[in-house]
Design a protein around this motif. Structure first.
Motif, short mmCIF file in Angstrom:
data_model
loop_
_atom_site.label_atom_id
_atom_site.label_comp_id
_atom_site.label_asym_id
_atom_site.label_seq_id
_atom_site.Cartn_x
_atom_site.Cartn_y
_atom_site.Cartn_z
N GLY A 1 17.53 25.06 0.84
CA GLY A 1 16.69 26.10 0.26
C GLY A 1 15.31 25.63 -0.14
N THR A 2 14.99 24.38 0.10
CA THR A 2 13.68 23.87 -0.29
C THR A 2 13.00 23.27 0.94
OG1 THR A 2 14.73 23.18 -2.33
CG2 THR A 2 12.48 22.42 -1.96
N ARG A 3 11.71 23.52 1.06
CA ARG A 3 10.96 22.90 2.15
C ARG A 3 10.22 21.69 1.57
NH1 ARG A 3 6.19 23.95 4.54
NH2 ARG A 3 5.81 25.60 3.05
N LEU A 4 10.47 20.54 2.13
CA LEU A 4 9.90 19.30 1.60
C LEU A 4 8.84 18.75 2.54
CD1 LEU A 4 9.99 16.90 -0.44
CD2 LEU A 4 11.70 15.87 1.06
N THR A 5 7.68 18.44 1.99
CA THR A 5 6.64 17.75 2.74
C THR A 5 6.48 16.36 2.13
OG1 THR A 5 5.51 19.83 3.13
CG2 THR A 5 4.21 17.82 3.46
N ARG A 6 6.47 15.35 2.96
CA ARG A 6 6.35 13.98 2.45
C ARG A 6 4.96 13.42 2.77
NH1 ARG A 6 9.52 10.92 5.54
NH2 ARG A 6 9.78 12.60 7.03
N ILE A 7 4.17 13.22 1.72
CA ILE A 7 2.85 12.59 1.90
C ILE A 7 3.00 11.12 1.55
CG2 ILE A 7 0.46 12.50 1.11
CD1 ILE A 7 0.66 15.48 0.45
N GLN B 1 11.92 26.34 -7.15
CA GLN B 1 10.70 26.14 -6.35
C GLN B 1 11.07 25.84 -4.90
OE1 GLN B 1 7.57 26.36 -4.97
NE2 GLN B 1 7.01 26.08 -7.12
N GLU B 2 10.44 26.59 -3.98
CA GLU B 2 10.78 26.40 -2.56
C GLU B 2 9.89 25.39 -1.87
OE1 GLU B 2 10.75 30.24 -0.80
OE2 GLU B 2 12.51 30.94 -1.90
N ASN B 3 8.70 25.14 -2.46
CA ASN B 3 7.75 24.22 -1.83
C ASN B 3 7.63 22.93 -2.65
OD1 ASN B 3 6.77 25.89 0.41
ND2 ASN B 3 6.10 27.24 -1.26
N VAL B 4 8.16 21.88 -2.10
CA VAL B 4 8.13 20.58 -2.78
C VAL B 4 7.39 19.58 -1.89
CG1 VAL B 4 9.53 18.68 -3.67
CG2 VAL B 4 10.30 21.05 -4.00
N VAL B 5 6.49 18.82 -2.53
CA VAL B 5 5.73 17.81 -1.80
C VAL B 5 5.86 16.48 -2.53
CG1 VAL B 5 3.44 17.13 -0.95
CG2 VAL B 5 4.06 19.57 -1.10
#
Lengths: 311, 299
Positions: A266-272, A238-242
């Motif tokens: 290789g992963t784009r991380l968004t931190r909420i 998975q490339e989109n991790v939140v």
């Protein structure tokens, strides 16, 4: 639905009925933390220490050297902040079997406001050697975590929420330390959550599904120690991790996942999570909405993160 | 020299041990080039009397569950404790040379996981009394008949946490807990010397009536000369006899002098810590050990 604090009081009273090493030291908040349930049902296991959290930690350590396995009863903020030096030297550095039961943790604490909102606890406790750091999702996982912690030979920090949430797990759920659990499958995005926020994150996933976005939701009850390989395996390619947490965006679950993913790329991380500022006193719904942690707000943030083109 | 007829044989023996402990302190710190001097020296007599005449302990079985407990809350005075533990047989005196070295069991501050005979890790000031209160409370609940002793410094009791425990220990009726205050009259820096101060800086508790304060909190108080064997041993025995009887904890306010036992360190705030020069070590040796040999020859 039952609040974790009620489960805590009831479960400890039950364990204390057969385990003489269990004692609860209270910092004069038993009617809030619900240690009063222990005081009522197992009075010999209940020790009032008064409004003196540093002394409470010190005495718990002292008792632990004689075979007791003490639980601390007060608001989390008075442990991870006021008594942190005592936790550091007398509990963490000595590996004492003291159970740090942090009540009223996170943003939602009955409208007490920023003085009582412990939104930095993960960052602090995670950096503490020898410390196990756990945030159960709901009443059922809380019960299982409490039973696990009661037997653990070292220090444990457990983040409990004041108010009940829609359960994530079935009643017979068994907590496994260090193991991340996928509580929802989906291939468009992976949401990683912890504590009672996982319940709201699941709700957010359902909102996303209505928009045609299928989210995998991973619940991380244990922030430390963490089975890194198991988490990476669940994330897969998975490339989109939140990450979603009821904690500062600095140093908590988002920090933990960022540390882990930075080692593989290789992963784009968004931190909420909570922005780098103090909050306020208000009803839960208002705070969740304003500070971006309601199911709706989380769903919006996830959608926005997916609109950003991957690197 | 005249015979030492004004002191009993017991006191001569304690005096000899304390001199050897003091020599270990100043010599080890000079060798390791790290550690404290003034506080360990002021506490040396109190520690020697405690370990050689009072504590019910067995150095060959340091984790005996029924042993008396001792917590050096003023953990920066670790070398004082280590010196007495070595003399008492917990580990070889030669091991003192590893103090503060890498991989040593003798850390800069006491570590209960590493050093035999250390009952609690300390170093951050003000925490030892609450640890001792927890041990004493556990002992009461488990009906164990041991006594818990905690030593703090007079600078240390500026820490607020101390007073949380001072308030709560009488509520738990901890007559199996004794606090020893090493009232040595100096802290690391503190305030400029004022009227009535004994030494070259202000006394940390010079403005406080400690006896009245502790009495007010419900403690039994004993004030002694912390360098007088008779007074130390009597106070220890009195505190110990109150276990299970008095219903309240005891504080021994021990008037001592920082750096006591060596002429150039006594009452001088700059010797809170310090590395003795070769000349200073020679002088310390002549005052502590050579004098001892002379006296020994005399007897």
């Amino acid at each position: 639905m039952k609040a974790q604090r009620v489960v805590w009081g009831e479960t400890l009273a039950e364990i204390a009925s057969t385990d003489p090493t269990l004692v609860v030291l209270d910092g004069d908040l038993a009617t809030s933390t619900r240690a009063d349930i222990v005081a009522d049902k197992q009075p010999d296991a209940f020790i009032e220490v008064g409004i003196a959290e540093q002394n409470m930690v010190g005495m718990a350590f002292g008792m632990s050297t004689l075979g007791y396995r003490p639980w601390l009863s007060t608001f989390g903020v008075f442990l991870t902040h006021r008594a942190i030096d005592q936790i550091r030297m007398l509990v963490s550095q000595t590996k004492a079997p003291v159970r740090i039961a942090a009540a009223y943790s996170g943003l939602l604490n009955g409208s007490s406001g920023k003085t009582h909102q412990d939104i930095e606890d993960f960052a602090i406790m995670r950096a503490m050697p020898n410390m196990t750091v756990i945030a159960p999702a709901d009443e059922y996982e809380a019960a299982s975590v409490i039973r696990w912690a009661a037997e653990h030979p070292g220090p444990v920090y457990i983040r409990f929420a004041r108010d009940a949430v829609t359960p994530v797990f079935p009643e017979d759920h068994v907590f496994e330390v260090a193991k991340p659990v996928a509580v929802r499958n989906g291939s468009d995005v992976t949401l990683i959550s912890t504590g009672v926020q996982t319940s709201r994150t699941l709700d957010a996933a359902n909102i996303l599904a209505e928009a045609g976005i299928e989210a995998q939701v991973i619940h991380l009850a244990t922030l430390k120690p963490l089975d890194d390989a198991a988490l990476l395996s669940l994330i897969g390619n998975q490339e989109n991790v939140v990450t979603v947490e009821d904690h500062s965006r600095i140093g908590g679950l988002g920090g933990l996942v960022a540390e882990l993913l930075s080692e593989r790329g290789g992963t784009r991380l968004t931190r909420i999570g909570l922005e780098d500022r103090w909050s306020e006193s208000a009803p839960n719904e208002f705070l969740l909405e304003k500070y971006g942690l309601s199911a709706e707000r989380v769903a919006e943030s996830v959608k926005a993160s997916l609109l950003i083109t991957a690197r | 020299m005249t015979a030492v007829d004004h002191r009993s044989h017991d006191h001569v023996e304690l005096d000899t041990l304390a001199r050897r402990a003091r020599w270990h302190i100043v010599n080890t710190v000079a060798t390791s080039k790290a550690g404290h001097i003034g506080g360990p020296l002021s506490a040396a007599d109190l520690l020697t009397a405690l370990y050689f005449r009072q504590l019910r302990i067995d150095p060959t079985n340091p984790s005996n569950p029924d042993r008396d407990r001792f917590i050096l809350s003023k953990g920066h005075c670790a070398i004082g404790l280590y010196s007495v533990l070595a003399l008492r047989g917990y580990f070889p005196e030669e091991e003192l040379a590893t103090f503060d070295h890498g991989d040593s069991r003798l850390q800069g501050h006491p570590d209960m996981l590493l050093t035999p005979g250390v009952d609690a890790s300390t170093g951050s000031l003000g925490q030892g009394l609450s640890a001792g209160a927890g041990m004493a409370l556990a002992a009461k609940r488990l009906e164990k008949d041991f006594h818990t002793w905690v030593m703090v410094g007079d600078g240390e009791i500026e820490e607020g946490m101390i007073w949380e425990t001072v308030i709560s220990a009488p509520r738990f009726r901890l007559d199996n807990l004794t606090l020893i205050i090493d009232l040595n009259g100096l802290q690391q820096y503190g305030w400029p010397r004022g009227e009535g101060d004994r030494f070259d800086r202000s006394e940390p508790m010079g403005h406080v009536d400690l006896e009245a304060v502790f009495r007010g909190f419900g403690w039994q108080t004993l004030s002694i000369d912390g360098h007088d064997w008779e007074e130390i041993l009597t106070a220890y025995a009195t505190a110990n006899e109150r276990r299970g009887v008095a219903g309240t904890p005891t504080v021994i306010i021990a008037n001592t002098a920082k750096g006591h036992g060596i002429s150039f360190t006594r009452g001088t705030y700059k010797w809170h810590n310090g590395i003795a020069t070769t000349e200073e070590l020679e002088l310390a040796h002549s005052e502590l050990i050579a004098e001892l040999l002379l006296e020994g020859n005399d007897r």
